[in-house]
Scaffold this motif. Structure first.
Motif, PDB file in Angstrom:
ATOM      1  N   ASP A  54       0.812  -1.218   0.000  1.00 37.47           N
ATOM      2  CA  ASP A  54       0.000   0.000   0.000  1.00 37.47           C
ATOM      3  C   ASP A  54       0.846   1.270   0.000  1.00 37.47           C
ATOM      4  O   ASP A  54       0.317   2.365  -0.094  1.00 37.47           O
ATOM      5  CB  ASP A  54      -0.938   0.029   1.208  1.00 37.47           C
ATOM      6  CG  ASP A  54      -2.074  -0.971   1.095  1.00 37.47           C
ATOM      7  OD1 ASP A  54      -2.238  -1.580   0.019  1.00 37.47           O
ATOM      8  OD2 ASP A  54      -2.815  -1.138   2.079  1.00 37.47           O
ATOM      9  N   ALA A  55       2.155   1.131   0.131  1.00 32.92           N
ATOM     10  CA  ALA A  55       3.044   2.289   0.196  1.00 32.92           C
ATOM     11  C   ALA A  55       3.761   2.471  -1.134  1.00 32.92           C
ATOM     12  O   ALA A  55       4.194   1.508  -1.755  1.00 32.92           O
ATOM     13  CB  ALA A  55       4.066   2.103   1.308  1.00 32.92           C
ATOM     14  N   SER A  56       3.871   3.725  -1.553  1.00 30.71           N
ATOM     15  CA  SER A  56       4.595   4.026  -2.778  1.00 30.71           C
ATOM     16  C   SER A  56       5.995   4.531  -2.446  1.00 30.71           C
ATOM     17  O   SER A  56       6.982   3.986  -2.911  1.00 30.71           O
ATOM     18  CB  SER A  56       3.842   5.066  -3.591  1.00 30.71           C
ATOM     19  OG  SER A  56       4.566   5.466  -4.717  1.00 30.71           O
ATOM     20  N   GLU A  57       6.047   5.587  -1.633  1.00 31.02           N
ATOM     21  CA  GLU A  57       7.342   6.142  -1.262  1.00 31.02           C
ATOM     22  C   GLU A  57       7.199   7.024  -0.043  1.00 31.02           C
ATOM     23  O   GLU A  57       6.094   7.399   0.350  1.00 31.02           O
ATOM     24  CB  GLU A  57       7.960   6.935  -2.415  1.00 31.02           C
ATOM     25  CG  GLU A  57       7.214   8.190  -2.794  1.00 31.02           C
ATOM     26  CD  GLU A  57       7.887   8.950  -3.934  1.00 31.02           C
ATOM     27  OE1 GLU A  57       9.105   9.221  -3.829  1.00 31.02           O
ATOM     28  OE2 GLU A  57       7.203   9.255  -4.904  1.00 31.02           O
ATOM     29  N   ILE A  58       8.334   7.339   0.545  1.00 31.47           N
ATOM     30  CA  ILE A  58       8.392   8.258   1.676  1.00 31.47           C
ATOM     31  C   ILE A  58       9.148   9.478   1.192  1.00 31.47           C
ATOM     32  O   ILE A  58      10.224   9.355   0.612  1.00 31.47           O
ATOM     33  CB  ILE A  58       9.117   7.616   2.870  1.00 31.47           C
ATOM     34  CG1 ILE A  58       8.339   6.392   3.344  1.00 31.47           C
ATOM     35  CG2 ILE A  58       9.301   8.615   3.999  1.00 31.47           C
ATOM     36  CD1 ILE A  58       9.108   5.513   4.279  1.00 31.47           C
ATOM     37  N   VAL A  59       8.562  10.648   1.426  1.00 30.71           N
ATOM     38  CA  VAL A  59       9.200  11.883   0.976  1.00 30.71           C
ATOM     39  C   VAL A  59       9.303  12.851   2.145  1.00 30.71           C
ATOM     40  O   VAL A  59       8.550  12.766   3.114  1.00 30.71           O
ATOM     41  CB  VAL A  59       8.429  12.544  -0.196  1.00 30.71           C
ATOM     42  CG1 VAL A  59       8.394  11.633  -1.404  1.00 30.71           C
ATOM     43  CG2 VAL A  59       7.031  12.955   0.204  1.00 30.71           C
ATOM     44  N   SER A  60      10.235  13.775   2.025  1.00 33.15           N
ATOM     45  CA  SER A  60      10.317  14.869   2.983  1.00 33.15           C
ATOM     46  C   SER A  60       9.160  15.814   2.706  1.00 33.15           C
ATOM     47  O   SER A  60       8.711  15.928   1.558  1.00 33.15           O
ATOM     48  CB  SER A  60      11.640  15.612   2.824  1.00 33.15           C
ATOM     49  OG  SER A  60      12.710  14.756   3.137  1.00 33.15           O
ATOM     50  N   LEU A 116       0.693   6.965  -0.581  1.00 29.92           N
ATOM     51  CA  LEU A 116       0.064   5.677  -0.849  1.00 29.92           C
ATOM     52  C   LEU A 116       0.308   5.275  -2.296  1.00 29.92           C
ATOM     53  O   LEU A 116       0.421   6.129  -3.185  1.00 29.92           O
ATOM     54  CB  LEU A 116      -1.436   5.737  -0.559  1.00 29.92           C
ATOM     55  CG  LEU A 116      -1.806   5.912   0.914  1.00 29.92           C
ATOM     56  CD1 LEU A 116      -3.326   5.966   1.072  1.00 29.92           C
ATOM     57  CD2 LEU A 116      -1.234   4.818   1.774  1.00 29.92           C
ATOM     58  N   ALA A 117       0.387   3.986  -2.530  1.00 32.44           N
ATOM     59  CA  ALA A 117       0.652   3.450  -3.864  1.00 32.44           C
ATOM     60  C   ALA A 117      -0.476   3.820  -4.818  1.00 32.44           C
ATOM     61  O   ALA A 117      -1.653   3.804  -4.430  1.00 32.44           O
ATOM     62  CB  ALA A 117       0.806   1.933  -3.797  1.00 32.44           C
ATOM     63  N   PRO A 118      -0.161   4.153  -6.064  1.00 27.05           N
ATOM     64  CA  PRO A 118      -1.201   4.486  -7.043  1.00 27.05           C
ATOM     65  C   PRO A 118      -2.244   3.380  -7.196  1.00 27.05           C
ATOM     66  O   PRO A 118      -3.416   3.665  -7.441  1.00 27.05           O
ATOM     67  CB  PRO A 118      -0.423   4.692  -8.342  1.00 27.05           C
ATOM     68  CG  PRO A 118       0.954   5.069  -7.910  1.00 27.05           C
ATOM     69  CD  PRO A 118       1.187   4.319  -6.628  1.00 27.05           C
TER      70      PRO A 118
END
Length: 192
Positions: A54-60, A116-118
């Motif tokens: 369910d996660a796409s990426e972590i960003v600042s 969240l993942a697309p």
């Protein structure tokens, strides 16, 4: 001259062994059930597990544009890699009290956003103030889940982590939408 032929035969045998091992592992992966991996994340003192799928990426954190007429837990919108995402305070959106006194009249500032993942169909970024790390499926066992959580997991130390996933977010947040219902004046009853 014999040495190069022998070396070539060894390389050929090594490649054949690698291919056979790879084929065996791929066949085993098809037979075994998929075991989810988890990311532990925390916001306002509430720690949960989110499936890695369910996660796409972590960003600042990025600059956020306010979005008028939205629910109180919508922090605004931002552009992330060409997509517009809504930044949400998921603790408030799910109606959870902040744990350990984390909260107050001022909104805390997230140190990270989890996009969240697309594939979830939810163009959302979740506020995160701590990322305790990744969790594998092996040491986790099912545990009783308090409301509003549907499931929870217990680690080897006995600590229980609720599971937050895209389905829960969709069911709890998406039906009402991000926007507040339009305000309309009460009907007049003083006219003839």
């Amino acid at each position: 001259m014999a040495a190069p032929v022998e070396h070539s035969a060894q390389r050929s045998h090594g490649l054949s062994a690698f291919q056979a091992d790879l084929a065996r592992r791929l066949a085993a992966a098809v037979r075994e059930p998929v075991r989810p991996g988890w990311m532990a994340l925390s916001w306002r003192g509430v720690e949960v597990l989110l499936p890695l799928t369910d996660a796409s990426e972590i960003v600042s954190p990025l600059p956020v544009q306010p979005l008028p007429h939205t629910r109180p837990w919508v922090r605004g919108v931002a552009g992330v890699r060409g997509a517009v995402v809504a930044l949400i305070d998921w603790v408030e959106a799910l109606g959870l009290p902040p744990a350990g006194g984390v909260g107050g009249p001022h909104w805390p500032v997230p140190t990270h956003w989890l996009i969240l993942a697309p594939a979830t169909g939810l163009p959302l970024a979740l506020c995160v103030d701590r990322l305790p790390g990744l969790r594998g499926p092996a040491p986790l066992t099912p545990a009783a889940a308090p409301d509003p959580w549907r499931s929870a997991w217990r680690d080897a130390d006995g600590r229980v982590y609720p599971q937050m996933d895209a389905a829960l977010i969709r069911d709890r947040i998406a039906p009402g939408g991000l926007h507040q219902p339009a305000w309309a004046p009460p009907p007049r009853t003083d006219h003839v």
